[in-house]
Each structure stands twice: as C-alpha cells, then as structure tokens.
Design an enzyme around this catalytic site. Structure first.
Site, PDB file in Angstrom:
ATOM      1  N   GLU A 167       0.776  -1.246   0.000  1.00  0.00           N
ATOM      2  CA  GLU A 167       0.000   0.000   0.000  1.00  0.00           C
ATOM      3  C   GLU A 167       0.805   1.293   0.000  1.00  0.00           C
ATOM      4  O   GLU A 167       0.301   2.322   0.447  1.00  0.00           O
ATOM      5  CB  GLU A 167      -0.901  -0.015   1.238  1.00  0.00           C
ATOM      6  CG  GLU A 167      -0.176   0.144   2.599  1.00  0.00           C
ATOM      7  CD  GLU A 167       0.144  -1.174   3.287  1.00  0.00           C
ATOM      8  OE1 GLU A 167       0.291  -2.198   2.599  1.00  0.00           O
ATOM      9  OE2 GLU A 167       0.276  -1.165   4.527  1.00  0.00           O
ATOM     10  N   GLU A 219      -5.607  -2.489  -0.578  1.00  0.00           N
ATOM     11  CA  GLU A 219      -4.516  -1.503  -0.506  1.00  0.00           C
ATOM     12  C   GLU A 219      -5.065  -0.078  -0.451  1.00  0.00           C
ATOM     13  O   GLU A 219      -4.483   0.787   0.208  1.00  0.00           O
ATOM     14  CB  GLU A 219      -3.548  -1.667  -1.686  1.00  0.00           C
ATOM     15  CG  GLU A 219      -2.955  -3.067  -1.861  1.00  0.00           C
ATOM     16  CD  GLU A 219      -2.419  -3.699  -0.594  1.00  0.00           C
ATOM     17  OE1 GLU A 219      -2.064  -2.957   0.346  1.00  0.00           O
ATOM     18  OE2 GLU A 219      -2.370  -4.945  -0.525  1.00  0.00           O
ATOM     19  N   HIS A 239      -5.945   0.886   3.044  1.00  0.00           N
ATOM     20  CA  HIS A 239      -4.762   1.285   3.829  1.00  0.00           C
ATOM     21  C   HIS A 239      -4.400   2.757   3.634  1.00  0.00           C
ATOM     22  O   HIS A 239      -3.703   3.332   4.460  1.00  0.00           O
ATOM     23  CB  HIS A 239      -3.543   0.479   3.387  1.00  0.00           C
ATOM     24  CG  HIS A 239      -3.413  -0.869   4.028  1.00  0.00           C
ATOM     25  ND1 HIS A 239      -3.510  -1.072   5.386  1.00  0.00           N
ATOM     26  CD2 HIS A 239      -3.135  -2.081   3.487  1.00  0.00           C
ATOM     27  CE1 HIS A 239      -3.311  -2.360   5.641  1.00  0.00           C
ATOM     28  NE2 HIS A 239      -3.084  -2.999   4.506  1.00  0.00           N
ATOM     29  N   GLU A 261      -3.719  -4.497   9.281  1.00  0.00           N
ATOM     30  CA  GLU A 261      -4.070  -5.525   8.304  1.00  0.00           C
ATOM     31  C   GLU A 261      -5.486  -6.056   8.519  1.00  0.00           C
ATOM     32  O   GLU A 261      -6.195  -6.353   7.567  1.00  0.00           O
ATOM     33  CB  GLU A 261      -3.050  -6.670   8.327  1.00  0.00           C
ATOM     34  CG  GLU A 261      -1.656  -6.251   7.848  1.00  0.00           C
ATOM     35  CD  GLU A 261      -1.653  -5.620   6.446  1.00  0.00           C
ATOM     36  OE1 GLU A 261      -2.650  -5.743   5.713  1.00  0.00           O
ATOM     37  OE2 GLU A 261      -0.647  -4.986   6.103  1.00  0.00           O
TER      38      GLU A 261
HETATM   39  N1  BES Z   1       0.910  -4.482   3.760  1.00  0.00           N
HETATM   40  C1  BES Z   1       0.626  -5.665   3.041  1.00  0.00           C
HETATM   41  C2  BES Z   1       1.770  -6.178   2.229  1.00  0.00           C
HETATM   42  C3  BES Z   1       2.855  -6.850   3.018  1.00  0.00           C
HETATM   43  C4  BES Z   1       2.689  -8.149   3.437  1.00  0.00           C
HETATM   44  C5  BES Z   1       4.022  -6.194   3.309  1.00  0.00           C
HETATM   45  C6  BES Z   1       3.685  -8.766   4.162  1.00  0.00           C
HETATM   46  C7  BES Z   1       5.009  -6.797   4.046  1.00  0.00           C
HETATM   47  C8  BES Z   1       4.837  -8.099   4.472  1.00  0.00           C
HETATM   48  C9  BES Z   1      -0.550  -5.420   2.097  1.00  0.00           C
HETATM   49  O1  BES Z   1      -1.438  -4.460   2.523  1.00  0.00           O
HETATM   50  C10 BES Z   1      -1.337  -6.699   2.028  1.00  0.00           C
HETATM   51  O2  BES Z   1      -1.870  -7.083   3.009  1.00  0.00           O
HETATM   52  N2  BES Z   1      -1.400  -7.315   0.866  1.00  0.00           N
HETATM   53  C11 BES Z   1      -2.159  -8.519   0.672  1.00  0.00           C
HETATM   54  C12 BES Z   1      -3.045  -8.317  -0.509  1.00  0.00           C
HETATM   55  C13 BES Z   1      -4.266  -9.184  -0.472  1.00  0.00           C
HETATM   56  C14 BES Z   1      -5.143  -8.866   0.695  1.00  0.00           C
HETATM   57  C15 BES Z   1      -5.038  -9.053  -1.723  1.00  0.00           C
HETATM   58  C16 BES Z   1      -1.180  -9.644   0.419  1.00  0.00           C
HETATM   59  O3  BES Z   1      -0.013  -9.360   0.161  1.00  0.00           O
HETATM   60  O4  BES Z   1      -1.567 -10.789   0.473  1.00  0.00           O
HETATM   61 ZN    ZN Z   2      -2.691  -4.988   4.034  1.00  0.00          ZN
END
Ligand code: BES
Ligand code: ZN
Length: 952
Positions: A353, A387, A390, A409
């Site tokens: 995000e 995203e 966020h 999250e």
């Molecule tokens: N902030 C996370 C991405 C992330 C995950 C960064 C692990 C560092 C470590 C992002 O907001 C997220 O949760 N992405 C999800 C997307 C999904 C919900 C479609 C993901 O990566 O699975």
């Molecule tokens: Zn997330």
C-alpha cells in the site's frame, strides 16, 4: 564532501573512502543538495523519561552485563534495543538516488533534517546492507541562520540491529536542529525487499529490467539510511537519476526532470506529506500506463509492461470506483494528488500500500477478460480494495509500533470486502468474509502454539512473521464482530473520529477502542481486550435442561497432549442465538461475561432446536448436547433454508472441528453431511469440501477410502448435474461449479475425471477451453490424471504464457502432476529463480504438499535448501512460516514428528521458533486424530445406513 572524511572511523570496511568521486553522483549532487533548512525556533516540549537521561549503552544494559548486540568489530554496540532511541527525531529527508540498473548497484545521498529531543552524543539510525562512504553532521544555531559542522568521532555498525551509531565529538543539545548527511552505496540485486532488481521478458524474447522497492516492514533501511520506525514520520523529498529510456515513479507526482548528462536525467518529485518510512516507494522502469480521474480530482494511473497494458484497464476502473467509495465511507478525501498502481514481476506479497504508489504482483493487478477467470477478477478487486483501504487506515493514521500490525491488516481486510461489494455486489462479498477470514483464522487459532493478536517483537526478523492469518483474518473477524455488536453506523462514526483525530500521526489499538466511547454504551476497550490480549477463541456450549438453556464457555483447543498454558482463558462474548419453534424462529442478542454463566428460558413444548452464533458474526464455535445436534440435522434435512448460507456453513465447520476434538462424535458430523444432497449454495459446500478433504488426507491409504469415494460422488452428484460444465449462472454458482469439480478430481470421481480429461484433450488439440472459469480444473485433470505428455504440455504453456493469471493457473495445475520428474523439476526451477520465480516458491511448496506424490519431495527440498530459503526470504519473513507449515502439514507418524523436530533443532530457525512448534503440534494432532477416528470413520462409511440413495 571531502571535508568531512573521518579518518578515525574504527570499523574496517566503514572507513570512509578517499574522495575519489568516480561516480556520477558528484555531478548531480548540486541539483538537490540545496538549502532546505528553515528557521526552527519553536520550543519542542517533550516529556522527559528518566531513562532518556542515561547514555544509550547504559540504558540497554540495565539488566545485564553482557551486551546482547555487538558491532562489527566485536565490541558492544552503543545502543542495545531494537527500538531506536528517542533522542533524535527526523523531520524531513532529501534523498538523491541512482539505481544503476545495468551495473547492479545503486548509490545515493540522504540528508536528514532532525531535531534533538534529548541531549545525546550518539545519532542512532537504521541501515542494512549498505556501505556508508561519507558522513557529515551539521548543527544549526538557535537563529537557524548559521550552521557548524560537528565531527563524527566514530561510526559503529550492528548487523543484528541493522543500525548505525554515529558517535559525535561533542554532545548534541536538546532542541538543536541537525542536518545529517550520509553518502551510501548498495547492491541492486534480484531480491524481494529494499531497493531491488526485477525483470520481465517481452513476447519478442527481450529481457527488460526495472528497479523497485518494498519497504514494509523493515526494507527502507536497505535502500537508504533512515529512522525506520513507523512513528518517526517525516516529509520525504526524492530525486532519482535514470537513463532516457526509463521513467521514474515516486509517492508524489514528478516536479522537474533535467538532463544533466547525455541520456541521464534527474527526476525530482514533489515533497510528501508527513509519512512513515515503510510507505515510501519508488520505481524505475520502462512501463506504459493508462490514466483516469476520480470525482474528487485524484489522478489514477495503472502502470504495466507495454505488452500487458491492455490488461490494466479493469484495475483502473476498479481503483477509481473504490477511491470514490472510500472518500464517502471514511468522510475524508484521499489527500494526495495522484494514485499509481504498478505491476511488479518479482513481488513477495500480493500487493503493497505505498502511499500514492501501490505495487502489486502481476496477478493481483492485471486482468484479461478473454483469458482470466472470475476468481482472478475477484483477486484483483480485493487486492485493490485492500490496498486503497490502507491509504486511510495505515497511511494517514499509522500504527505506533508493529505489535499493533493486526489493526492495520485486520482493518484493511475487513474493509476490502466493502470495497469489493461496491465494485461488484454479485460477488456476495460479505458471505465470503465468513469463510475466507473467520473460518480460516479459527482453523489456525485453535492450537496451543497460536499467538495473541497483539504481539511483542524482540527481533527485527519477528516483525515479518506477524503478517499471518491471525493478524489478517482474525483481525478482520474481530472488527466485524464488534461492528455488528455495536451497530454499523456507530462503528463508522467511531472510525471517522479516530481517523480525524490521528491523521498524519500514529495510534495504538487502545486509541481506537477509546473512540467508541462517545457512540455506544458498550465498554469496547474491556470487551475487545479479552479478544486481542488472549490467543485462541471460545467454544460456547448450550445445554437445554427442561425450560432453560444453560450457556457456558471455555477455550477451544485442539490436541490433548500435555498441559495447556491457556485453557483458563475467558472472553466477553457478543452472543446471538436463535430458538427454532414450532411456529417460527426467535432470536436474541446478549453478552456472556467471562466470570458468569448464562441461563435463559425456553418453552419446552414449543422449542425444536437452539442455534448459537446466529448470523455468524461471532469469532467462536458453539456446541450443544447430542439431542440438539440431532434436531439441527433434522431441520437441515427437512428444510435447510430456514438458516442462512453462513449459518449452514457455520454448523458444518463447528461440528467437524468439534468432532476433531472429540467434543462431538465423528458420526454426528458425518451425519450432517447428508443434508448436502439438497444444498445449492457455495459457502456451506466449500466448508464441507475442506472438512471431507481433511478426512481424505488422513486415510487415503486405508481400505475405507473406496467407500468414501463412493459416498462423496453420490453426495455431489445432484449439484454437479444441476450446474453442469457450461459457464452459466451467478458468480457464486460459478465458484461452486469449479469447487465441486475440483473436489471430484481430488477424490477421484470417475465421471468428473472423464469429463475433465476430455476437455483437457480438446484444449491440447485445439487450444480451446470449453469454459474459461473451469480452466484451472481442466488443467488439473490433465496434470493429475494424464501422463508425461500432458504435464510437459502444461510446462511448455507455462513458459510461453504472457497473461499472468494464466501463467499462475498453469503453475498451480502442474503441482497436481502425477510425474515425479516434473515435481522435481518444478522445485529445482523455483530454487533457480528463473523459469519459476522465488516469489512463487511458497505457493509451489504449498500446492505440492497436497499432492501425495509431492509431499516427501517437498520435505527433502526444504531440508536441502533450508539455508538458501532463509537467505532468499530473510527480508520477506512472512513466507518462511508458510513454507514450514505446508511442508510438514501431512506428516502423521511418530517417526515423522521426530524427523521434523531433529531437523529444525539442527538449523538456524531465524525467528520462526513458534511456527516450528506449531507445526510439531499439528503433526501430533494428526497422529491423535488417526488413533481416535480411524475406526469410527471406517465404521460410518462401511455402514449400510450411510449409503446414499441414487438421486441422479
Ligand atoms: N501491507 C501488506 C503487504 C505486506 C505483506 C508487506 C507482508 C510486508 C509483508 C498489504 O497491505 C497486504 O496485506 N497485501 C495482501 C493483498 C491481499 C489482501 C489481496 C497480500 O499481500 O496478500
Ligand atoms: Zn494490508
């Protein structure tokens, strides 16, 4: 900057180089290293903590004489905590960076304007994998007009803490403004965090490179030295050097672009708002884009390689819809002038995000209406909706520290379903939440080695492991439970107040709970803390005695071995129950207190059954006495639609999980499945599929398996006949069709295999897929039930594919292969990071470990490559627990338990100790399950009472 070379630097390798400024950096430095200091005369009042008056070393060593963290020379590092000292606070960064894509390195200068909050002789900040080649610290006098250079006496480095400590000749005084300049170099490599290199191949076969970033949680320090903690918000200014054939993207729009040398440009961007380091991002690539605008005037663009740009339109439309919706939902307009969404070929997570510059793995952003499935589309919608949520919750208001990650999250996961529902109400998003989040979380939160949702972190590595089902899915489920309990309007009023109060700043979980005070009588902080501070969840037992129903709670904990540390937990439970009467259903909401049990009256003559967790908003299970279970099953068989699809799914999930723990008999659970002959909804079916697959996975090699195959084939036959193989019906119907066919393939139902193989052959011969939404199942048929030819064909198609969702479907299907050679090849390719990228390794491992032919090979692979796996994912730590979990999930003997235990005892476990314990606990559960249930399952499927009628 030769004037600041410090020849006394004590650390070898950190000695500042003579100023042989061979790099271009000298030539463009002047572009940004300008006077950006402003007069700062405001007195900054801070609350002085006693311990801030200690020197850093003293502070860290209060409780022990042996320092925990050493510098690179083996001496005690001057700071002994994973949190930075509070003595220096950054205000503004100016970063100039040159990712030299074809040389595989980057160099840059960061100038950090900071304020001294407490007198100190050290400046401690983060950095990892960088070489510091120059440093300079200037202090501004009270008027802000003149500055003096202060000598840096020494720099020490702690690899473990990922910190530098600049020791000053003279003490820096409180309220001083300092300007810290660091010149640095780093390697630009193919990895998945920090500033890294990625690539893609064009349809013509050219390999193109790009430089990109992934900073959450601790990657910013791998790209430039910084105060890399979420509550050290500052404004960021960035200039990037790029060559003519590239574009550069940052959180903010481009301000100026100057050619300072032939074909080399420096792009300077607008300054950001106050934000956390983990949300900073930049990309240097040669992409194309499509652009649109929201009703508030935010410019939205989607960036992708030019041969894939036609697949970006759907994401653009989705992002605009969702932004418009969130502007209304949160009551605060998205604050930046633009929002970019960028497809990155090598990407550890699903999406990230970064404020104004969201990055995605290709499958989470690109959608081809011709070749992608409805499921692919749903993933794109969810990733964007998540995203974008966020941008308010996380970016505008940020957690104070990572122990509250769940709030970030969990909230985005909860809200993503509202966003998805706005984009496409036919997805039935809210029902999906129950399965994708609540049941998923409850499935992992029922063991002794789970963890509370608010977690302490004592090692930078551990931060990464918090991105798990507990933070995401339990988080989302708890927020949903609260919102339902206090009523949705009140919930959103609380959220809006919270966002307004803490915008551009940081907050803790507690701060959010306190916001609800003005809107509800409910003591939200007390209620919620029983859910956030304790791990696990309760099972509520409803027992009917005459005219009264008795309700009690205890922790639901699978496994019986050894003392349980947490079995005395109790919760405040928002409890909605229904009473099925002869003349209808009555429901009621009450709260169960931790220390008292509840009784409520029922009319004995009228009541048919009682059902707890009515509506499925509560994060808990419900158990009943056998008589009530029987009454519920009878109701399901006679007229299942008196319950919602979510309630039916909940009954199935509860009865099977309770049966795993012997709280209900396995026969009761199996008896409930009989009603499914009339079930037509996706949600209950998908729960039933996974519960039956659990049993299958444990008795696949036993004699009774043939009987289970027969039973499940008859059970699914009516629904399969109704749905057929054509692409008709609603989105949930399409999902159910695909799930039922996949179930048939997994269980080896002859009719489904035959049809699947026929369709696979058609595809192989003509390139036509009879139903695009069954593509995964058709590929699976060929891989699982075909031979070498079919698997090799899939492999070839995988290598040629240019639609990311297609590529991913082919890879997933290949993991079903019957060919040992292909399994080995998949694993070795994923290790090489060429044909299969590292980003897909954990998925390949997960998928292969449900293939009986793959399980042993996966485990051998994990053992052989463990050190490499740790290296590849050391900065994407959330992938390691997934790998540990799936590669051991099918073990069910004592010998296997010992083998896993011995293996992990002999290697570096890098912060995954709890996940290893959890895996061992799961193996033990598998052993126990077989002991208790094998003969029951045998008996049930063997009994003539349980032969289903031939319905179709
Ligand atoms: N902030 C996370 C991405 C992330 C995950 C960064 C692990 C560092 C470590 C992002 O907001 C997220 O949760 N992405 C999800 C997307 C999904 C919900 C479609 C993901 O990566 O699975
Ligand atoms: Zn997330």
């Amino acid at each position: 900057m030769s004037d600041i070379s410090n020849d006394d630097a004590p650390v070898k390798g950190l000695r500042m180089k003579d100023s042989e400024q061979s790099h271009d950096i000298q030539r463009y430095r002047h572009v940004v290293v300008t006077a950006f200091f402003v007069l700062l005369v405001t007195f900054i009042a801070v609350f002085v903590r006693d311990d801030l008056l200690l020197s850093p070393l003293q502070k860290g060593r209060r409780s022990t004489d042996t320092p925990k963290y050493l510098d690179t020379t083996g001496k005690a590092f001057p700071w002994q905590s994973i949190r930075l000292p509070m003595s220096v606070r950054p205000l503004e960064y100016h970063v100039l960076i040159y990712p030299q894509i074809h040389r595989g390195e980057f160099d840059g200068i960061v100038e950090i304007r900071a304020v001294i909050e407490e007198q100190t002789s050290f400046i401690v900040l983060h950095g990892s994998g960088l070489e510091i080649v120059d440093t300079k610290v200037m202090v501004w006098d009270g008027s802000g007009l003149t500055s003096t250079v202060r000598q840096v006496k020494a720099i020490s480095v702690s690899r473990k803490l990922q910190m530098y400590a600049l020791e000053m000749e003279e003490t820096l005084r409180r309220s001083n403004n300092v300007n810290i300049t660091l010149k640095f170099e780093g390697k630009l490599e193919k990895k998945l965090s920090g500033l890294y290199l990625s690539n893609y191949t064009t349809p013509e076969g050219d390999v193109k490179y790009l430089a990109t970033t992934q900073f959450e949680a601790t990657g910013a320090r791998e790209a430039f030295p910084c105060f890399d903690e979420p509550d050290m918000k500052a404004k960021f200014n960035l200039s990037i050097v790029r060559s003519r054939n590239y574009i550069a993207l940052f959180n903010m729009p481009l301000q100026t672009s100057k050619e300072f040398k032939k074909d080399l440009f420096v792009d300077t961007f607008q300054q950001t708002v106050d934000m956390s380091t983990y949300l900073v991002a930049f990309v240097v690539c040669d992409y194309d884009s499509v652009t649109g605008i929201t009703s508030q005037g935010t410019q939205v663009s989607v960036y992708a390689p030019s041969h894939q740009i036609s697949q970006a339109t759907f994401a653009l439309e989705t992002a605009i819809k969702v932004l418009n919706f969130y502007n209304r939902l949160f009551g605060i307009n998205y604050p930046l002038p633009k929002q970019d969404l960028v497809a990155i070929p090598d990407f550890a997570a699903g999406a990230m995000e970064n404020w104004g510059l969201i990055t995605f793995r290709l499958t989470a952003l690109l959608y081809d209406p011709e070749r992608s499935t409805d499921t692919d589309k749903e993933y794109v919608i969810h990733a964007i909706a998540h995203e974008l949520a966020h941008q308010w919750f996380g970016n505008l208001v940020t957690l104070k520290w990572w122990n509250d990650l769940w709030l970030n999250e969990g909230f985005a996961t909860f809200v993503e379903y509202f966003g998805a529902n706005e984009v496409d109400p036919t997805l039935l998003s809210m029902d999906r939440l129950v399965q994708n989040e609540m049941f998923r979380a409850m499935a992992t939160d029922c063991i002794d080695n789970s963890h509370p949702i608010t977690a302490e972190v004592s090692d930078p590595n551990e931060i990464g492991t918090l991105f798990d089902a507990i933070s995401y899915s339990k988080g989302a489920s708890l927020i949903r439970m609260l919102s339902n309990f206090i009523a949705e309007e009140k919930f959103w009023s609380g959220i809006k107040t919270y966002l307004n109060k803490y915008m551009y700043s940081n907050a803790r979980t507690q701060d959010l709970w306190n916001m609800f005070k003005d809107f509800t009588q409910v003591d939200v902080p007390t209620l919620m803390s029983t859910w956030t501070k304790q791990m696990g969840y309760p099972v509520v037992t409803m027992t009917r005695q005459g005219d009264s129903v008795h309700v009690s709670q205890e922790r639901f904990l699978l496994g019986r071995d050894g003392p349980k540390s947490s079995s005395s937990y109790k919760w405040y439970i928002p409890f909605r129950y229904a009473v099925g009467k002869t003349n209808g259903i009555a429901d009621k909401l009450l709260i169960i207190h931790p220390d008292s049990e509840v009784n409520f009256p029922v009319d004995q003559n009228e009541v048919k059954w009682v059902k707890g967790n009515y509506g499925m908003y509560g994060y808990y299970r419900v158990n009943y006495e056998e008589r009530n279970w029987r009454a519920l099953i009878k109701q399901l068989i006679e007229e299942h639609t008196v319950f919602s699809a979510a309630d039916r799914a909940g009954l199935l999930d509860d009865v099977f999980y309770l049966a795993r723990d012997d709280k209900v008999s396995q026969t009761t659970a199996l008896d409930m499945t009989k009603y499914l002959l009339n079930e037509e909804d996706y949600l209950p079916w998908s729960v039933a599929f996974s519960c039956l697959e659990f049993i299958r996975d444990r008795i696949r090699n036993k004699d009774v398996y043939g009987k289970i195959q027969k039973y499940t084939e008859k059970l699914t036959s009516p629904i399969l006949t109704k749905l057929g193989w054509d692409d008709t019906g609603s989105h949930p119907e399409k999902s159910l069709r695909a799930a039922a066919i996949s179930f048939g393939l997994v269980f080896g139902h002859p009719a489904t295999i035959k049809k699947g193989k026929k369709n696979f052959d058609i595809w192989m011969q003509t390139g036509k897929i009879v139903n695009i939404n069954l593509k995964a199942e058709i590929y699976q048929s060929g891989a699982q039930y075909g031979g070498e030819v079919e698997s090799n064909f899939l492999l070839k198609k995988y290598m040629e594919a240019h639609v990311p969702s297609e590529k991913s479907a082919l890879l997933m299907a290949l993991c079903y292969t019957s060919q040992t050679q292909v399994i080995k090849r998949l694993l070795e390719s994923a290790a090489e990071d060429k044909v299969i990228r590292h980003q897909d390794l954990s998925t390949v491992i997960g998928q292969l470990s449900s293939n009986p032919k793959g399980q042993q090979l996966v485990w051998q692979f994990v053992k052989k490559h463990w050190d490499n796996i740790v290296k590849w994912f050391s900065s994407s730590m959330f992938l390691l627990p997934q790998i540990i979990r799936s590669s051991t999930s099918f073990f069910s003997t004592k010998e296997q338990y010992i083998e896993v235990q011995n293996f992990f005892a002999s290697v570096d476990t890098v912060g995954c100790e709890r996940d290893i314990k959890a895996s061992l606990e799961r193996i033990q559960m598998n052993i126990n399950w077989l002991k208790v249930n094998e003969h029951i399952v045998n008996g049930w499927f063997g009994s003539s009472d349980n032969i289903l009628p031939n319905r179709v």
